[in-house]
Scaffold this motif. Structure first.
Motif, mmCIF file in Angstrom:
data_model
loop_
_atom_site.group_PDB
_atom_site.id
_atom_site.type_symbol
_atom_site.label_atom_id
_atom_site.label_comp_id
_atom_site.label_asym_id
_atom_site.label_seq_id
_atom_site.Cartn_x
_atom_site.Cartn_y
_atom_site.Cartn_z
ATOM 1 N N HIS A 16 0.828 -1.213 0.000
ATOM 2 C CA HIS A 16 0.000 0.000 0.000
ATOM 3 C C HIS A 16 0.863 1.265 0.000
ATOM 4 O O HIS A 16 1.797 1.398 0.795
ATOM 5 N N TYR A 17 0.544 2.188 -0.884
ATOM 6 C CA TYR A 17 1.194 3.497 -0.910
ATOM 7 C C TYR A 17 0.124 4.572 -0.757
ATOM 8 O O TYR A 17 -0.941 4.488 -1.364
ATOM 9 N N ALA A 18 0.422 5.581 0.036
ATOM 10 C CA ALA A 18 -0.542 6.658 0.253
ATOM 11 C C ALA A 18 -0.832 7.393 -1.050
ATOM 12 O O ALA A 18 0.016 7.487 -1.937
ATOM 13 N N CYS A 19 -2.064 7.922 -1.160
ATOM 14 C CA CYS A 19 -2.470 8.636 -2.369
ATOM 15 C C CYS A 19 -1.770 9.988 -2.496
ATOM 16 O O CYS A 19 -1.630 10.514 -3.599
ATOM 17 N N ALA A 20 -1.357 10.554 -1.375
ATOM 18 C CA ALA A 20 -0.736 11.885 -1.383
ATOM 19 C C ALA A 20 0.193 11.997 -0.189
ATOM 20 O O ALA A 20 0.119 11.210 0.756
ATOM 21 N N ASN A 45 -8.040 6.211 2.436
ATOM 22 C CA ASN A 45 -6.703 6.215 1.867
ATOM 23 C C ASN A 45 -6.466 5.086 0.868
ATOM 24 O O ASN A 45 -5.333 4.621 0.688
ATOM 25 N N ASN A 46 -7.543 4.648 0.214
ATOM 26 C CA ASN A 46 -7.424 3.671 -0.869
ATOM 27 C C ASN A 46 -6.660 2.416 -0.423
ATOM 28 O O ASN A 46 -5.817 1.901 -1.150
ATOM 29 N N CYS A 47 -6.969 1.945 0.789
ATOM 30 C CA CYS A 47 -6.281 0.779 1.330
ATOM 31 C C CYS A 47 -6.940 -0.517 0.863
ATOM 32 O O CYS A 47 -8.162 -0.563 0.710
#
Length: 248
Positions: free
Chosen positions: A4-8, A242-244
């Motif tokens: 997982h990478y943060a969107c921002a 957070n698009n997890c």
């Protein structure tokens, strides 16, 4: 969530970039900020493995921002960011021989940081000396429209590095607690006593009433009660926004 990478960028990361900082990387920490198991070893995560102290590879690096503290202590970077809910900046700083600042709640935005509880969470500075830690704190302090805790703290923002060389030590009041004496070795107690004698010689005023507070309100009971009841709502809100790959 390993991939997982943060969107921002988190707000404090954006503030650091705006101040000209070069982001070298992410550091390892006790998994989920040491709020995953009663038996998790400090500095261990399934993603990053075991963080080790540069002074004592088999010793306790403390948690949970252990990787940040070790990176500074080992001269891999000038400064680093730690996060704290209950001792996670101060503990690793102490165990790895560096300076840590846990800011007043609300001075620093938590937007983009994986939470434990809104009542206590904050980010803060880890550095090799007080001035560097203060300069880093200057860079990350700001009101943030997305973090209500910061909305009324602008009046407290100042240049925290100004006047560091002009502090009158005789005007300091330092709280001293002896509630942990039974957990320290004779060598550690001797070092603490020697430090207190130096402060006393310099005219520092000691406040020795912390035991009364400890006995009336056990620290661990208060901390963990708040964390226990806030964690589920806080972590679910983060995962949902957070698009997890995991949503709850």
């Amino acid at each position: 969530m390993a991939a997982h990478y943060a969107c921002a960028d988190a707000t404090i990361v954006r503030k650091l970039r705006d101040a000209g900082a070069v982001i070298l990387g992410k550091t390892n920490l006790t998994e989920l900020s040491n709020y995953m198991s009663l038996h998790m070893k400090n500095g261990y995560s399934s993603h990053g493995g075991q963080t080790k102290s540069p002074y004592n590879p088999t010793g306790d690096v403390c948690g949970s921002s252990s990787g940040s503290a070790v990176a500074v202590s080992a001269n891999l970077c000038a400064v680093a960011i730690g996060t704290e809910t209950c001792g996670s900046i101060l503990g690793p700083a102490i165990h790895n021989g560096i300076v840590g600042i846990k800011p007043t709640h609300g001075l620093v935005s938590r937007t983009g940081i994986v939470p434990i509880c809104t009542a206590q969470d904050t980010a803060g500075s880890l550095a090799r000396n007080v001035k560097d830690a203060a300069v880093l704190l200057n860079a990350i302090c700001a009101e943030d429209p997305e973090d209500p805790a910061t909305w009324h703290t602008a009046q407290y923002h100042k240049d925290y590095a100004t006047g560091l060389g002009q502090i009158d030590i005789s005007k300091l009041r330092i709280g001293v607690s002896h509630s942990w004496d039974g957990h320290w070795s004779k060598e550690q107690l001797a070092l603490a006593d020697a430090a207190l004698r130096k402060f006393s010689t310099a005219g520092v005023q000691f406040v020795n009433s912390l035991e009364k507070i400890d006995n009336a309100f056990p620290c661990s009971d208060l901390d963990y009660a708040v964390m226990f009841y806030e964690f589920k709502a806080c972590i679910n809100a983060y995962l949902a926004s957070n698009n997890c790959p995991v949503q709850s």
